[in-house]
Design a protein around this motif. Structure first.
Motif, mmCIF file in Angstrom:
data_model
loop_
_atom_site.group_PDB
_atom_site.id
_atom_site.type_symbol
_atom_site.label_atom_id
_atom_site.label_comp_id
_atom_site.label_asym_id
_atom_site.label_seq_id
_atom_site.Cartn_x
_atom_site.Cartn_y
_atom_site.Cartn_z
ATOM 1 N N GLU A 299 -36.889 -1.784 14.485
ATOM 2 C CA GLU A 299 -37.828 -1.881 13.373
ATOM 3 C C GLU A 299 -38.031 -0.541 12.665
ATOM 4 O O GLU A 299 -38.392 -0.498 11.488
ATOM 5 C CB GLU A 299 -39.162 -2.392 13.927
ATOM 6 N N VAL A 300 -37.773 0.566 13.391
ATOM 7 C CA VAL A 300 -38.016 1.918 12.893
ATOM 8 C C VAL A 300 -36.717 2.716 13.016
ATOM 9 O O VAL A 300 -36.050 2.653 14.056
ATOM 10 C CB VAL A 300 -39.139 2.603 13.706
ATOM 11 N N ASP A 301 -36.356 3.467 11.990
ATOM 12 C CA ASP A 301 -35.073 4.168 12.049
ATOM 13 C C ASP A 301 -35.148 5.420 12.934
ATOM 14 O O ASP A 301 -36.230 5.898 13.278
ATOM 15 C CB ASP A 301 -34.563 4.509 10.637
ATOM 16 N N GLU A 302 -33.956 5.937 13.302
ATOM 17 C CA GLU A 302 -33.874 7.066 14.220
ATOM 18 C C GLU A 302 -34.543 8.313 13.669
ATOM 19 O O GLU A 302 -35.142 9.092 14.422
ATOM 20 C CB GLU A 302 -32.411 7.377 14.550
ATOM 21 N N ASP A 303 -34.441 8.530 12.352
ATOM 22 C CA ASP A 303 -35.032 9.732 11.774
ATOM 23 C C ASP A 303 -36.552 9.738 11.932
ATOM 24 O O ASP A 303 -37.156 10.794 12.158
ATOM 25 C CB ASP A 303 -34.665 9.837 10.293
ATOM 26 N N THR A 304 -37.163 8.556 11.811
ATOM 27 C CA THR A 304 -38.611 8.473 12.025
ATOM 28 C C THR A 304 -38.956 8.816 13.465
ATOM 29 O O THR A 304 -39.867 9.612 13.741
ATOM 30 C CB THR A 304 -39.133 7.071 11.679
ATOM 31 N N VAL A 305 -38.237 8.213 14.397
ATOM 32 C CA VAL A 305 -38.500 8.457 15.820
ATOM 33 C C VAL A 305 -38.312 9.937 16.142
ATOM 34 O O VAL A 305 -39.154 10.568 16.791
ATOM 35 C CB VAL A 305 -37.591 7.578 16.698
ATOM 36 N N ALA A 306 -37.208 10.509 15.666
ATOM 37 C CA ALA A 306 -36.900 11.903 15.989
ATOM 38 C C ALA A 306 -37.901 12.872 15.375
ATOM 39 O O ALA A 306 -38.176 13.930 15.950
ATOM 40 C CB ALA A 306 -35.492 12.241 15.516
ATOM 41 N N LEU B 28 -36.525 3.207 20.721
ATOM 42 C CA LEU B 28 -36.482 4.436 21.502
ATOM 43 C C LEU B 28 -35.171 4.564 22.264
ATOM 44 O O LEU B 28 -34.612 5.668 22.373
ATOM 45 C CB LEU B 28 -37.657 4.475 22.478
ATOM 46 N N GLY B 29 -34.672 3.458 22.798
ATOM 47 C CA GLY B 29 -33.468 3.489 23.626
ATOM 48 C C GLY B 29 -32.232 3.919 22.867
ATOM 49 O O GLY B 29 -31.410 4.691 23.385
ATOM 50 N N TRP B 30 -32.077 3.454 21.628
ATOM 51 C CA TRP B 30 -30.876 3.800 20.868
ATOM 52 C C TRP B 30 -30.822 5.268 20.458
ATOM 53 O O TRP B 30 -29.765 5.903 20.558
ATOM 54 C CB TRP B 30 -30.729 2.871 19.668
ATOM 55 N N PRO B 31 -31.917 5.878 19.996
ATOM 56 C CA PRO B 31 -31.862 7.318 19.715
ATOM 57 C C PRO B 31 -31.571 8.157 20.960
ATOM 58 O O PRO B 31 -30.910 9.198 20.868
ATOM 59 C CB PRO B 31 -33.255 7.632 19.158
ATOM 60 N N ILE B 32 -32.043 7.720 22.126
ATOM 61 C CA ILE B 32 -31.711 8.419 23.378
ATOM 62 C C ILE B 32 -30.223 8.255 23.665
ATOM 63 O O ILE B 32 -29.519 9.222 23.989
ATOM 64 C CB ILE B 32 -32.567 7.879 24.540
ATOM 65 N N ASP C 255 -27.867 7.756 21.577
ATOM 66 C CA ASP C 255 -27.069 8.459 20.568
ATOM 67 C C ASP C 255 -27.270 9.969 20.583
ATOM 68 O O ASP C 255 -26.697 10.682 19.748
ATOM 69 C CB ASP C 255 -27.415 7.922 19.173
ATOM 70 N N GLY C 256 -28.102 10.459 21.495
ATOM 71 C CA GLY C 256 -28.303 11.896 21.619
ATOM 72 C C GLY C 256 -29.235 12.512 20.593
ATOM 73 O O GLY C 256 -29.329 13.739 20.484
ATOM 74 N N ARG C 257 -29.972 11.685 19.842
ATOM 75 C CA ARG C 257 -30.911 12.215 18.854
ATOM 76 C C ARG C 257 -32.175 12.760 19.512
ATOM 77 O O ARG C 257 -32.780 13.705 19.009
ATOM 78 C CB ARG C 257 -31.291 11.129 17.844
ATOM 79 N N ILE C 258 -32.599 12.126 20.584
ATOM 80 C CA ILE C 258 -33.784 12.565 21.325
ATOM 81 C C ILE C 258 -33.481 12.446 22.818
ATOM 82 O O ILE C 258 -32.479 11.833 23.221
ATOM 83 C CB ILE C 258 -35.037 11.731 20.985
ATOM 84 N N THR C 259 -34.348 13.014 23.637
ATOM 85 C CA THR C 259 -34.311 12.787 25.084
ATOM 86 C C THR C 259 -35.528 11.959 25.475
ATOM 87 O O THR C 259 -36.424 11.731 24.655
ATOM 88 C CB THR C 259 -34.333 14.115 25.853
ATOM 89 N N ARG C 260 -35.568 11.543 26.708
ATOM 90 C CA ARG C 260 -36.716 10.779 27.187
ATOM 91 C C ARG C 260 -38.010 11.585 27.068
ATOM 92 O O ARG C 260 -39.090 11.027 26.896
ATOM 93 C CB ARG C 260 -36.491 10.354 28.643
ATOM 94 N N ASP C 261 -37.894 12.906 27.125
ATOM 95 C CA ASP C 261 -39.075 13.766 27.031
ATOM 96 C C ASP C 261 -39.662 13.808 25.627
ATOM 97 O O ASP C 261 -40.744 14.382 25.426
ATOM 98 C CB ASP C 261 -38.727 15.196 27.470
ATOM 99 N N HIS C 262 -38.963 13.206 24.663
ATOM 100 C CA HIS C 262 -39.491 13.176 23.294
ATOM 101 C C HIS C 262 -40.753 12.318 23.200
ATOM 102 O O HIS C 262 -41.562 12.522 22.289
ATOM 103 C CB HIS C 262 -38.422 12.649 22.331
ATOM 104 N N VAL C 263 -40.920 11.365 24.124
ATOM 105 C CA VAL C 263 -42.161 10.581 24.154
ATOM 106 C C VAL C 263 -43.291 11.523 24.554
ATOM 107 O O VAL C 263 -43.329 12.044 25.668
ATOM 108 C CB VAL C 263 -42.056 9.393 25.121
#
Length: 326
Positions: A227-234, A257-261, A263-271
């Protein structure tokens, strides 16, 4: 066993009581005071559907419950989410109550979004946007509009006529402008608080559209997309109900959240935090008025337990429902 119909449950759901109960439940979950395994589900692949089981024990509310919820996103003549909840006596394990879970699912989800908005949104946002026109959209209109003095409320969906009808339904007597948009992009660009309540497999919230300082609640769930793109999450300060649940694979976790992790855009610690940590004050919230904040909900069973406890207490106080023998 006490039996409560959907209409009876709906009449007992008070948004303010529910928001307080959900806040307490999520604080208990983050502090380790609740028992809640991850959601499990049987998949009905030919209909893109699933049947999930969500048990929880919430000692502070004396609530031992399980919800059985189906998600069939292709439904057009009935809700996509349908559910029943069974409450058990936490002392003896005896089944105590059977109640409709559809209304509780919608109301507790919206209550958590309202809580997240209260904790994360800027102090004086002007425009609230609801993306979607279904059950969750209605619940979010009712709940989120109570935690800030919004000057305007907007609704956008794939069907402009449905968005206009919902705006008209909600617009009477609230002392604020309520309108409908034809373009999701335009609606998001003008909003300060956005509630994404869709089954869209393509992002309906994109970072390029968001205003500085916007807050986003995303409650949509779709195993085929996000529902939300990777750039927003990152680029956002990200808050969830439960790290364990949100970062797990579906049917517990979220592709958002799972797809940006993956794809290497974020790590789990980004939460950044769990909502319960913000409630308890053990983690900070928004850093400044320019920051974009994102609450990504996956729906957790302690929310159902907390809502069920509120409904059952009020039902017994008011003599609502009927007692049956199984």
């Amino acid at each position: 066993m006490l039996l409560l119909s959907r209409a009876e449950v709906e009449a007992l759901l008070d948004p303010d009581l529910l928001r307080t109960a959900v806040a307490s439940a999520l604080a208990d979950l983050s502090a380790g005071r609740a028992s809640m395994p991850m959601r499990i589900a049987a998949l009905v692949a030919e209909h893109d559907g699933l049947l999930a089981a969500m048990p929880a024990y919430l000692p502070t509310a004396a609530a031992l419950t399980t919800k059985l919820v189906s998600l069939f996103p292709r439904n057009v003549d009935r809700p996509t989410h349908q559910a029943v909840i069974v409450a058990f006596d936490p002392v003896t394990g005896t089944p105590d109550a059977l109640l409709d879970g559809e209304a509780i699912t919608a109301a507790r989800t919206a209550a958590a979004s309202a809580l997240a908005t209260d904790l994360l949104a800027r102090a004086e946002p002007y425009r609230l946007l609801i993306i979607g026109t279904g059950v969750q959209a209605r619940a979010h209109l009712r709940a989120v509009s109570r935690v800030r003095q919004f000057g305007a409320v907007a609704i956008v969906g794939r069907d402009l006529a449905k968005a206009q009808a919902l705006a008209q339904e909600f617009g009477g007597g609230h002392g604020r402008e309520v309108g409908a948009y034809a373009s999701i992009e335009q609606a998001v660009r003008e909003a300060d608080v956005i509630c994404a309540c869709t089954h869209s497999a393509e992002p309906v919230v994109r970072r390029a559209w968001l205003k500085e300082g916007a807050h986003v609640n995303s409650v949509g769930y779709n195993t085929a997309g996000r529902e939300v793109d990777e750039d927003t999450v990152a680029g956002a300060l990200v808050v969830v109900e439960s790290r364990t649940a949100a970062l797990a694979p579906p049917p517990s976790g979220s592709n958002d959240l799972g797809w940006p992790i993956r794809d290497g855009r974020i790590t789990r610690d980004h939460v950044h935090a769990e909502l319960g940590e913000l409630v308890a004050g053990t983690r900070p919230g928004r850093a400044n008025d320019r920051q974009i904040t994102l609450y990504k909900s996956v729906g957790v069973a302690v929310e159902d337990a907390a809502a069920t406890a509120v409904v059952l207490r009020l039902a017994r106080e008011r003599g609502v429902g009927r007692v049956i023998d199984l």
